[in-house]
Write an enzyme that holds these catalytic residues in place. Structure first.
Site, mmCIF file in Angstrom:
data_model
loop_
_atom_site.group_PDB
_atom_site.id
_atom_site.type_symbol
_atom_site.label_atom_id
_atom_site.label_comp_id
_atom_site.label_asym_id
_atom_site.label_seq_id
_atom_site.Cartn_x
_atom_site.Cartn_y
_atom_site.Cartn_z
ATOM 1 N N HIS A 1 -10.113 2.418 -0.927
ATOM 2 C CA HIS A 1 -10.330 2.013 0.463
ATOM 3 C C HIS A 1 -11.176 0.752 0.422
ATOM 4 C CE1 HIS A 1 -10.136 3.748 4.741
ATOM 5 N NE2 HIS A 1 -8.933 3.773 4.221
ATOM 6 N N HIS B 1 0.819 -1.216 0.000
ATOM 7 C CA HIS B 1 0.000 0.000 0.000
ATOM 8 C C HIS B 1 0.850 1.261 0.000
ATOM 9 C CE1 HIS B 1 -3.536 2.501 1.015
ATOM 10 N NE2 HIS B 1 -2.686 3.177 1.782
#
Length: 758
Positions: A108, A57
């Site tokens: 997300h 990420h």
């Protein structure tokens, strides 16, 4: 009670201590590399920080080698349009007249599956802070949503919460939601995609960047207090070394407070206006570990941080927990010593918690972190920020050739019934159930949002200069051919902006894929990057930034490769924005189709709802045609309404333009394609439907010819509330009722408290 940390001295004294590197998501060779960098084993705080920052990420360790292609394909002319680009919190584009616009889209996904409301809400909060960190005022949000089948039980759990979270946070911030997309497909069951986009405005001279420079400058942490929520949001803290007791078993999904963020926005803007900020970084994924290491790595010195000064909302937090916490609504700024008191005074005015937690040092590439008076981190921030770079294997899947073998779609006998089936399907039905839960017009500068191909905003109230923004993707097209599918996403977003009358100027993206350890997925990813980079170069608009989201899969089955592509356009006067609906003028309107229609159904909505599965090739795309189409629209005052053609083809465009008109439409499809079915439902690219008055038809056709855009008159508006083509007549009100009923029937039991569904 004093928390006992694992210190640097302790690390030197206990070199063989077993550490939970695997539980934190690190590979054994990565752990060994960290020890090599430090010359010893890492402390708990260092191990936490490296594991967070070296996660997929934060580090882009599997995608970096391919993302460099964007730089290779960016020409000097393209780069000149960008004030801040790839690598910054968000891309910033100079749009002229001293105005700049920043925009970015981020994922997300996993948090929104685990806890739909907070996952989606904090996705909005995070992307808004990215925009704030560029020195901008956030002015609007958009969303790109993908769920499993609309009638699946888990979709019924996830979708209402996600929608309520987006609305609850965005509405409370006072930001209009100006558009988006909602897709249903089996591939996203168990792994929905929640991609949030934010747009902000600033003056060119007000641009802020994330760096910590100037020895003696202070590190200021401000916003909400730091708590235990969100730990594990990026890298799982799952060891006894970090968790003592049941109270430490905390959710990985952050908890958002939109009202705190609203105040933080205003506080930041006053701090910028006062000129007291040297550099700034938001706290999102990776929390304080990420913010401090990135600021230090981008600066010209080092940094010393004292965690004892961090305002906490939980007792007995360890250094590792303070660094890894992803508590929301926090920012980190670099401030000169003489401006610290003024900085604090502004924070006090807004009742924003603020603390001096460190300073910039003259020790290059050294991040020193202290807790309880002891050194818990002493590491080069550049090694934390850069992370490893992997050359993951990639190969064209063995199944790709078979997938691309086209099975001709079934032609319906009743075209009227086919139209009803298409329009009322979850794939093409009204999204009012979703969009009515969002405020589209707060702040008063939204020009176009509902039912518009792109959201249009006024950004300069004196000149009426505005921007248009759209984001699009087709996982079905991209799976069939990743390069072409990504080009089609770029083409559709570009076209959506163009049909409003805006000139497309920049691109952003959020690339959602399965595991990078799967060579099939890495091939899809590489092909998509090349398709987007080459396509942007052909259109001469720069890619200003983006985001990569890997490991989107259920078990070993990846999602459809989903490259969300956003395009920003500029319109010099928003009063010239082209309408979307028919009936905006009192006169009869003539419909003209721009572009050519071919028998192209690979990856189409018709292929899906008719049971044809997924096979064949996606529509061909020539970006030169898209550019010519955009040239046709810019400054065009002869067109009364316009709509791009994409999912569902011409039929969907016609009914969407006609639903809010007072009358109906009579079509003559003979000039579109010899096969009425193809004319109605083909999804060929580079097409748009425009309306004009009878006296302007020749002018519109002449303008199309001037720019090399094929154009044909295909119908006109009528008084009867019907859609007719050939020998088929469809009642538009009945069709509209079916179009509007689908999502309420599926999800009406779970309407959020803030929903207003007509």
């Amino acid at each position: 009670m004093t928390v006992h940390n694992d210190t640097v001295d302790a690390a030197l004294e206990t070199p063989e201590l077993e550490q939970p590197w695997e539980e934190l998501g690190l590979k054994e060779d990565e752990y060994e590399k960290i020890k090599g960098i430090l010359g010893r084993r890492p402390t708990d705080a260092e191990l936490t920080t490296y594991s967070v920052m070296w996660s997929e990420h934060c580090s882009y360790k599997s995608s970096k080698v391919h993302l460099r292609y964007f730089g290779e394909t960016t020409t000097p002319e393209m780069a000149s349009k960008i004030l801040a680009g790839i690598g910054e919190n968000a891309g910033v584009v100079d749009i002229g007249g001293g105005d700049a616009v920043t925009f970015r889209v981020e994922s997300h996904n996993s948090p929104s599956f685990v806890e739909p409301y907070q996952g989606a809400a904090t996705g909005i909060g995070g992307i808004v802070r990215d925009i704030m960190a560029m020195g901008a005022r956030p002015i609007a949000v958009m969303d790109q949503l993908r769920f499993g089948p609309a009638d699946a039980a888990d979709t019924s759990r996830v979708l209402p919460g996600v929608v309520a979270g987006i609305g609850g946070y965005g509405n409370s911030l006072g930001l209009p939601n100006i558009g988006g997309e909602t897709i249903f497909d089996e591939a996203y069951l168990g792994n929905p995609l929640v991609n949030a986009l934010c747009v902000g405005t600033l003056k060119v001279e007000d641009l802020k960047l994330a760096f910590a420079s100037g020895a003696g400058n202070k590190v200021m942490l401000f916003g909400s207090r730091t708590g235990l929520d969100g730990i594990g949001g990026v890298s799982v803290l799952g060891s006894a070394n970090f968790e003592e007791g049941e109270e430490r078993k905390l959710p990985a999904v952050q908890v958002g407070d939109p009202f705190a963020e609203k105040v933080l926005i205003e506080c930041c803007l006053e701090l910028y206006d006062a000129g007291v900020v040297v550099g700034i970084q938001d706290l999102g994924g990776g929390g304080l570990a990420c913010a401090t290491s990135e600021l230090a790595a981008a600066g010209d010195g080092g940094m010393r941080v004292n965690l004892d000064n961090v305002p906490l909302r939980a007792e007995n937090m360890t250094a590792a927990e303070i660094l890894a916490s992803e508590s929301q609504e926090r920012m980190c700024a670099i401030v000169t010593p003489e401006n610290v008191e003024k900085f604090k005074a502004i924070c006090d005015k807004w009742e924003v918690t603020c603390a001096e937690i460190g300073e910039v040092t003259d020790e290059p590439d050294r991040l020193l972190v202290v807790h309880n008076g002891e050194v818990v981190m002493d590491a080069p921030p550049s090694t934390i920020d850069e992370g490893p770079v992997y050359q993951r294997p990639y190969a064209r899947p063995v199944w790709q050739d078979e997938l691309q073998q086209y099975v001709p779609v079934e032609r319906p006998e009743d075209l009227g019934q086919a139209l009803k089936d298409m329009v009322s399907s979850p794939h093409l039905c009204s999204r009012d159930f979703i969009t009515e839960q969002f405020d589209r017009y707060v702040r008063g500068n939204t020009v176009k949002a509902k039912y518009s191909d792109a959201g249009v905003l006024r950004i300069n109230e004196e000149t009426s200069r505005g921007v248009a923004v759209s984001a699009d993707a087709s996982g079905r097209y991209t799976k069939l051919d990743p390069n072409t599918g990504t080009r089609l996403a770029l083409a559709e977003a570009y076209r959506n902006v163009a049909v409003t009358g805006a000139r497309p100027v920049a691109v952003t993206n959020c690339l959602n894929y399965g595991s990078p350890e799967n060579p099939d997925v890495m091939w899809q990813f590489r092909e998509s990057v090349h398709g987007l980079a080459d396509g942007a170069k052909e259109l001469n608009i720069p890619v200003s930034g983006g985001n990569v989201s890997f490991y989107n899969q259920t078990g070993d089955t990846p999602i459809l490769p989903t490259p969300v592509v956003g395009v920003l356009g500029v319109i010099e006067d928003v009063h010239d924005a082209i309408a979307h609906d028919l009936g905006t003028v009192e006169e009869k309107e003539v419909l003209i189709l721009l572009g050519e229609t071919f028998d192209e159904f690979g990856g189409s909505i018709w292929q899906k709802i008719s049971g044809g599965g997924l096979n064949g090739m996606p529509p061909k795309v020539d970006l030169a045609n898209e550019e010519r189409l955009a040239d046709f629209f810019v400054g065009n005052r002869d067109v009364t309404a316009s709509h791009d053609l994409s999912e569902g083809g011409l039929a969907q465009a016609v009914v969407e333009m006609a639903f809010r008109a007072p009358g109906g439409v009579a079509l003559d499809l003979s000039g579109v394609h010899e096969d009425e079915f193809v004319a109605l439902f083909s999804e060929s690219a580079s097409r748009a439907l425009v309306a004009t008055t009878e006296d302007k038809v020749d002018a519109v056709l002449a303008r199309a010819a001037e720019f090399g855009v094929p154009a044909v008159r295909i119908g006109e508006t009528t008084e009867a509330r019907e859609l007719t083509f050939g020998d088929v007549t469809v009642d538009l009100d009945e069709l509209k009722d079916a179009w509007k009923a689908t999502l309420p029937n599926l999800f009406g039991h779970a309407v959020g408290a803030n929903a207003v569904v007509e």
